[in-house]
Design a protein around this motif. Structure first.
Motif, short mmCIF file in Angstrom:
data_model
loop_
_atom_site.label_atom_id
_atom_site.label_comp_id
_atom_site.label_asym_id
_atom_site.label_seq_id
_atom_site.Cartn_x
_atom_site.Cartn_y
_atom_site.Cartn_z
N MET A 1 -10.35 -4.84 -4.96
CA MET A 1 -9.04 -4.36 -4.57
C MET A 1 -8.03 -4.72 -5.65
SD MET A 1 -7.15 -4.88 -0.98
CE MET A 1 -5.54 -5.60 -1.05
N ARG A 2 -7.13 -3.79 -5.94
CA ARG A 2 -6.10 -4.03 -6.94
C ARG A 2 -5.09 -5.03 -6.41
NH1 ARG A 2 -4.04 1.90 -8.04
NH2 ARG A 2 -3.80 1.70 -5.83
N GLU A 3 -4.41 -5.70 -7.34
CA GLU A 3 -3.39 -6.65 -6.92
C GLU A 3 -2.24 -5.93 -6.23
OE1 GLU A 3 -0.39 -10.02 -8.65
OE2 GLU A 3 -2.04 -9.34 -9.88
N TRP A 4 -1.88 -4.77 -6.73
CA TRP A 4 -0.82 -3.97 -6.12
C TRP A 4 -1.48 -2.73 -5.53
CZ3 TRP A 4 4.33 -5.34 -6.07
CH2 TRP A 4 4.67 -6.42 -6.86
N ALA A 5 -1.19 -2.42 -4.31
CA ALA A 5 -1.82 -1.27 -3.68
C ALA A 5 -0.80 -0.48 -2.87
CB ALA A 5 -2.95 -1.73 -2.77
N PRO A 6 -0.53 0.79 -3.25
CA PRO A 6 0.36 1.61 -2.44
C PRO A 6 -0.30 1.96 -1.12
CG PRO A 6 -0.15 2.69 -4.54
CD PRO A 6 -1.01 1.48 -4.43
N ALA A 7 0.47 2.03 -0.06
CA ALA A 7 -0.09 2.37 1.25
C ALA A 7 0.96 3.09 2.08
CB ALA A 7 -0.53 1.10 1.96
N CYS A 8 0.50 3.96 2.94
CA CYS A 8 1.37 4.64 3.89
C CYS A 8 1.11 4.03 5.25
CB CYS A 8 1.06 6.13 3.89
SG CYS A 8 2.01 7.07 5.09
N ALA A 9 2.16 3.57 5.91
CA ALA A 9 1.99 2.86 7.19
C ALA A 9 2.29 3.78 8.37
CB ALA A 9 2.90 1.64 7.23
N GLY A 10 1.25 4.20 9.03
CA GLY A 10 1.35 4.88 10.32
C GLY A 10 2.29 6.07 10.39
N ALA A 11 2.77 6.33 11.58
CA ALA A 11 3.58 7.51 11.86
C ALA A 11 4.95 7.45 11.21
CB ALA A 11 3.72 7.70 13.36
N PHE A 15 6.41 3.73 2.86
CA PHE A 15 5.63 3.51 1.65
C PHE A 15 5.76 2.05 1.27
CE2 PHE A 15 5.22 3.47 -3.00
CZ PHE A 15 3.97 4.04 -3.10
N HIS A 16 4.65 1.39 1.06
CA HIS A 16 4.67 -0.03 0.72
C HIS A 16 3.80 -0.29 -0.49
CE1 HIS A 16 6.46 -1.12 4.58
NE2 HIS A 16 5.66 -0.25 5.10
N VAL A 17 4.22 -1.21 -1.31
CA VAL A 17 3.36 -1.75 -2.34
C VAL A 17 3.13 -3.20 -1.93
CG1 VAL A 17 3.12 -2.38 -4.76
CG2 VAL A 17 4.19 -0.22 -4.14
N VAL A 18 1.88 -3.55 -1.71
CA VAL A 18 1.54 -4.85 -1.14
C VAL A 18 0.98 -5.76 -2.23
CG1 VAL A 18 0.14 -6.00 0.60
CG2 VAL A 18 1.01 -3.70 1.02
N THR A 19 1.43 -6.99 -2.23
CA THR A 19 0.92 -7.97 -3.19
C THR A 19 0.10 -9.01 -2.43
OG1 THR A 19 2.71 -9.56 -3.01
CG2 THR A 19 3.03 -7.75 -4.55
N PRO A 20 -0.89 -9.60 -3.07
CA PRO A 20 -1.70 -10.60 -2.38
C PRO A 20 -0.94 -11.90 -2.15
CG PRO A 20 -2.34 -10.47 -4.66
CD PRO A 20 -1.33 -9.37 -4.42
N SER A 21 0.10 -12.14 -2.94
CA SER A 21 0.85 -13.38 -2.79
C SER A 21 2.04 -13.21 -1.85
CB SER A 21 1.33 -13.86 -4.16
OG SER A 21 2.15 -12.85 -4.74
N SER A 22 1.90 -12.30 -0.92
CA SER A 22 2.92 -11.94 0.06
C SER A 22 4.05 -11.19 -0.61
CB SER A 22 3.42 -13.17 0.83
OG SER A 22 4.30 -13.94 0.06
N LEU A 32 6.44 -7.05 -13.05
CA LEU A 32 7.04 -5.72 -12.99
C LEU A 32 6.08 -4.68 -13.53
CD1 LEU A 32 9.34 -3.65 -12.72
CD2 LEU A 32 10.18 -4.45 -14.95
N ASN A 33 5.49 -4.94 -14.68
CA ASN A 33 4.60 -3.95 -15.29
C ASN A 33 3.31 -3.76 -14.51
OD1 ASN A 33 6.40 -3.15 -17.22
ND2 ASN A 33 5.72 -4.65 -18.71
N ARG A 34 2.82 -4.79 -13.81
CA ARG A 34 1.66 -4.61 -12.93
C ARG A 34 2.03 -3.66 -11.78
NH1 ARG A 34 0.92 -10.26 -13.39
NH2 ARG A 34 1.69 -10.48 -11.26
N ALA A 35 3.19 -3.86 -11.21
CA ALA A 35 3.64 -2.99 -10.11
C ALA A 35 3.82 -1.56 -10.60
CB ALA A 35 4.94 -3.51 -9.51
N LEU A 36 4.46 -1.39 -11.75
CA LEU A 36 4.67 -0.04 -12.28
C LEU A 36 3.34 0.64 -12.59
CD1 LEU A 36 7.69 -0.72 -14.66
CD2 LEU A 36 7.73 0.36 -12.39
N ALA A 37 2.39 -0.08 -13.15
CA ALA A 37 1.09 0.50 -13.46
C ALA A 37 0.38 0.96 -12.20
CB ALA A 37 0.23 -0.50 -14.22
N ALA A 38 0.45 0.16 -11.14
CA ALA A 38 -0.20 0.53 -9.88
C ALA A 38 0.41 1.79 -9.28
CB ALA A 38 -0.11 -0.62 -8.89
N LEU A 39 1.65 2.05 -9.61
CA LEU A 39 2.35 3.23 -9.11
C LEU A 39 2.28 4.40 -10.09
CD1 LEU A 39 5.37 1.33 -7.59
CD2 LEU A 39 3.60 2.57 -6.31
#
Length: 93
Positions: A1-11, A15-22, A32-39
C-alpha cells in the motif's frame, strides 16, 4: 500500500488522502512532494513550505485528480433544492 492513498468515502463523495501516520499538517518539501506524487502532480520546488502553501497545493492536486470523475460533481441524491441549500467543503486528508 502506498503511503498516500486517495479514496472516495461513501455516499458523501468526500475525497481524502490518507497517511499512515494519521492526519497531520504538511510542513516539509519531502512530505508535500509525496502527497503531490500520489495525486498525480509534479513535485513542488519550495525549499521550506509553510502549512498554508502545502494546504493550497495538495487541495489543488486533489481537485485535479478528481476533476473528471462525475461522482464528485453530481452526487447521487443531489436535487435542485439540496444544491441551493448545501455548500461545498473541500478537504484532502
Amino acid at each position: 500500500m502506498r503511503e498516500w492513498a486517495p479514496a472516495c468515502a461513501g455516499a458523501t463523495n468526500r475525497f481524502h488522502v490518507v497517511t499512515p501516520s494519521s492526519l497531520r499538517k504538511l510542513r516539509d518539501t519531502e512530505g508535500l512532494n509525496r502527497a503531490l506524487a500520489a495525486l498525480g502532480s509534479q513535485p513542488a520546488e519550495i525549499a521550506t513550505p509553510d502549512d498554508h502553501q502545502t494546504d493550497a497545493l495538495v487541495a489543488a492536486a486533489g481537485l485535479r485528480a478528481i476533476a473528471g470523475d462525475g461522482r464528485y460533481w453530481q452526487p447521487a441524491g443531489m436535487t435542485a433544492a439540496v444544491a441551493r441549500t448545501e455548500g461545498w467543503t473541500l478537504g484532502v486528508l
